[in-house]
Structure formats: C-alpha cells, structure tokens
Design an enzyme around this catalytic site. Structure first.
Site, PDB file in Angstrom:
ATOM      1  N   GLN A 178       9.097  -4.500   5.069  1.00 16.77           N
ATOM      2  CA  GLN A 178       9.267  -3.516   3.996  1.00 16.77           C
ATOM      3  C   GLN A 178       8.526  -2.226   4.334  1.00 16.77           C
ATOM      4  O   GLN A 178       7.293  -2.225   4.426  1.00 16.77           O
ATOM      5  CB  GLN A 178       8.763  -4.074   2.672  1.00 16.77           C
ATOM      6  CG  GLN A 178       9.072  -3.171   1.480  1.00 16.77           C
ATOM      7  CD  GLN A 178       8.605  -3.768   0.173  1.00 16.77           C
ATOM      8  OE1 GLN A 178       7.409  -3.759  -0.116  1.00 16.77           O
ATOM      9  NE2 GLN A 178       9.528  -4.269  -0.628  1.00 16.77           N
ATOM     10  N   GLY A 179       9.252  -1.148   4.531  1.00 14.56           N
ATOM     11  CA  GLY A 179       8.661   0.157   4.836  1.00 14.56           C
ATOM     12  C   GLY A 179       8.706   1.067   3.626  1.00 14.56           C
ATOM     13  O   GLY A 179       9.514   2.014   3.587  1.00 14.56           O
TER      14      GLY A 179
ATOM     15  N   SER B 157       5.407   1.799   1.295  1.00 17.50           N
ATOM     16  CA  SER B 157       4.156   2.525   1.093  1.00 17.50           C
ATOM     17  C   SER B 157       3.804   3.403   2.287  1.00 17.50           C
ATOM     18  O   SER B 157       4.147   3.094   3.431  1.00 17.50           O
ATOM     19  CB  SER B 157       3.005   1.541   0.839  1.00 17.50           C
ATOM     20  OG  SER B 157       3.197   0.838  -0.368  1.00 17.50           O
TER      21      SER B 157
ATOM     22  N   SER C 244       4.793  -5.323   5.625  1.00 19.00           N
ATOM     23  CA  SER C 244       4.680  -6.769   5.774  1.00 19.00           C
ATOM     24  C   SER C 244       5.516  -7.282   6.949  1.00 19.00           C
ATOM     25  O   SER C 244       6.709  -7.011   7.035  1.00 19.00           O
ATOM     26  CB  SER C 244       5.137  -7.467   4.492  1.00 19.00           C
ATOM     27  OG  SER C 244       4.459  -6.964   3.373  1.00 19.00           O
TER      28      SER C 244
ATOM     29  N   GLU D  17      11.324  -8.094  -6.791  1.00 22.26           N
ATOM     30  CA  GLU D  17       9.969  -8.383  -6.354  1.00 22.26           C
ATOM     31  C   GLU D  17       9.090  -8.798  -7.525  1.00 22.26           C
ATOM     32  O   GLU D  17       8.281  -9.710  -7.418  1.00 22.26           O
ATOM     33  CB  GLU D  17       9.378  -7.152  -5.658  1.00 22.26           C
ATOM     34  CG  GLU D  17       7.997  -7.379  -5.061  1.00 22.26           C
ATOM     35  CD  GLU D  17       7.509  -6.173  -4.273  1.00 22.26           C
ATOM     36  OE1 GLU D  17       6.829  -6.379  -3.261  1.00 22.26           O
ATOM     37  OE2 GLU D  17       7.811  -5.036  -4.675  1.00 22.26           O
TER      38      GLU D  17
END
Length: 377
Positions: A121-122, A124, A156, A239
C-alpha cells in the site's frame, strides 16, 4: 440489523470447520519472523490451499455475512493470518472488485486469490499521513503512461510485493481532494527503491519507497483520473469495516488466556483485575456486535462497508491497547521479557491509534458524517 444466521450460512460454517480440522495439521512450520521471503512463501502457500479448497474468493464473491463467518472460524481455529497477502486480499483486491474495469478485475484478482502475487500500500508520505489528501507524489501524463516521482512511507510488505496500490497527484492545480488518482504500480518497474523500516517490535514489515520517474501505464489507473480520493474512500472503508474482524476474535481469545494466566499466577484473587478483565470482555463482545451491524449494513449497500467502520476502528484501537496493558498487569515483571506471550503484541498495539487512519481522523468522520456536526476550521 440481522444478528442471526441462515441455515445456509450455518452449513457453510460447519463445512469450513471440518476442512480446517484437516488442513491445519498438514501445514509446514512457520518461518522466522525476519525471514520475509520465507514468510511470503508460507502466507501464499496457505492462500493457495484456500483457493484449491474453494474458499479463496470469500473476500469478494461471498456475502459480507459469509465473509464474517470465514474470518471468525479461521481465527478461532488458529489458521494463518493473511500475512503478506493482506493488502491484496483486504484492501486492493476488494477495491478493484468494486471499482475496476472487467479487464482489471481479470488481470489482478485471480493472482491474488491463487496466492501468486503480493500487493503493498503506497498511501502515506513523510508529510502526508493523517492528512492523506496532502500527498505530493506526482504523476505526469506522458502518452500512454504516467511518469511518477515522489516517496511513500509505512509501505506494508513493499520488500516482497509484486504490485503497489499507489495514490498520486495528477492535477496539482485542483483542490487537494480532487487532483488524486489511484494506480496499480508494478514493483519491478525501473526507478523504484525500497528501504525497509524496523519497528519498535523489531519487525520490518514496513518500508520507505522512493519513486524516480517510474512509468506506470494509464491502463493501470482504477477509476477516472483525479477521482482517486473517492476510490480511496472505498479502500479505507474495507480497511476499517471488515479487515479487523479476525483481530477482534483473536483479542477475545487473548482475554480468555489472560484470565487463565491470572488464575495460575494468583492474580485472579484481585477484584480490581477481575473487574478490568470483565469490562474488556464486555468491550470486545460489543465490538463483535458492532462488526455484525457493519456487515448487515454492507449487505444493503452492495458489500461496501459504511461509516460505521470508523466507529469500530476508533473504539477497537483503544480497546486493543487497553487489552495488552492488562496483559502487562497480569504478567508483572515478565512483561519486560520479549519472549513471553503478548509482550510484542503490546508494542504493536501502540500503532493501532495511528494505522488505518488516526483516532483523531476517525473522530472527525464520526462527528461530521454521523452526528452531522460542522467541519472544524
């Protein structure tokens, strides 16, 4: 809200329990926590077993209630967590299933379900965490590609990922919520540098990712250009809405184990501790009912969880921290021993009021979207 199960759903539960009873004893030993290639292989191997048994598509093609039963039973049985596959199975995959084109669904969903590919997951960035819409990673259109430059943090499983669900700014002149697009970026593209980050618990499941003129096909954009914020809200609803179901079940199990430990070491005779554990038991029972409520709501809205996920995420984050604080109380001096049960979990619980949207953000969502209060200035 319907908190009961149909005969068909109970039959699914019984069949799943029977299969888990046969499948789990056949699993190989778990790899070392710092062996990420080994963990990837172990996690994807379990996903492949689920796929071969016909359970892999429960995250998308089954009803939210069936998904709830699946997560409850696998956690109760001690089955492996999704691990390295969690972004693909719980975030990117459901988003693509809900928002992607038929071609995108055909390309990306089967490999996730088979356990062939890992996603990271890109979202933040160093200056855009809680205020996600302030992200600066830029994607410039060049023919059939976007040319992406910038950096991400807390990515992550980036070190073992094949794909990244990436948020980029495609219109710097637009209001910050309206100039964002959601891309699927191949992690082997030239110009990507991954730098693992070690956490307080000693693990390295997060990384910094640096992007230097990385070319991503326009065909990899999910949703329209500059409509990425809306697509992201779909991702975040999964999420916060259903991705923590297994963890609630795990916390209830830990609570029972804590009571057993307190009986063994003599702490159970302390009324204050018993009241503390009793209140936590009530907390997690209520959170489980809230989960069922959110699932019932999702049944009525096409499978996408609603803003009730923010209520859940807010309370669950704090309840989890309180649970592992109670564990430290039960353990006493042993709570400083990293080899004892629950000690590393206590360290990781500190991140839950930040991860998946800070508690401050969740309070704002609850205030504005549920209570109807005006936005703060």
């Amino acid at each position: 809200m319907n908190l009961t199960y149909t005969p068909e759903e109970e039959e699914f539960r019984a069949r799943l329990r029977k299969w888990l009873g046969k499948a789990l004893p056949a699993l190989p030993p778990k790899p070392s926590p710092d062996d990420w290639p080994g963990r990837r292989a172990y996690d994807l191997g379990w996903q492949r077993r689920l796929y071969d048994a016909g359970y892999a598509d429960v995250h998308w093609d089954a009803s939210p209630t069936m998904r709830l039963i699946f997560l409850e039973e696998t956690e109760k049985a001690g089955a492996p967590y999704v691990g390295a596959g969690f972004v693909g199975l719980l975030h990117a995959g459901p988003t693509i299933a809900a928002e992607g084109t038929p071609e995108q669904r055909a390309r990306w969903l089967p490999p996730i379900l088979r356990g062939d590919e890992v996603w990271c997951q890109g979202f933040s960035e160093p200056d855009a965490g809680s205020d996600l819409a302030a992200l600066r990673t830029r994607a410039r259109r060049d023919g059939d590609d976007y040319v992406v430059s910038g950096s991400k943090i807390w990515t992550s499983h980036a070190e073992v990922a094949d794909w990244c669900e990436l948020l980029v700014r495609t219109d710097p002149a637009a209001p910050k919520h309206r100039g964002i697009s959601w891309l699927a970026m191949p992690m082997d593209a030239p110009g990507i540098t991954v730098r693992p980050l070690k956490t307080l618990a000693g693990s390295a499941e997060f990384a910094e990712v640096f992007l230097d003129d990385v070319r991503v096909p326009v065909a990899n954009r999910v949703g329209d250009e500059n409509d990425g914020w809306r697509v992201t809200m779909v991702t975040l609803s999964f999420e916060r809405g259903t991705a923590f179901v297994g963890e609630v079940v795990a916390c209830r199990r830990v609570l029972r184990e804590l009571a057993g430990e307190a009986r063994k070491n003599g702490r159970w005779d302390e009324p204050v501790l018993r009241r503390r554990l009793g209140r936590l038991n009530a907390e997690f029972r209520a959170l489980w009912r809230l989960t069922q409520w959110n699932v019932s709501e999702a049944e009525l809205t096409g499978g996408v969880p609603g803003v009730g996920g923010s209520v859940f995420k807010l309370r669950y984050s704090h309840a989890r921290q309180e649970l592992y604080d109670a564990a430290a109380d039960v353990l006493g001096p042993d709570s400083l021993d990293l080899d004892r049960p629950w000690v590393l979990d206590r360290l990781s619980s500190l991140s839950y009021t930040i991860a998946a949207g800070t508690s401050q953000i969740q309070r704002n969502i609850v205030a504005e979207r549920i209570l109807g209060l005006p936005k703060g200035r």
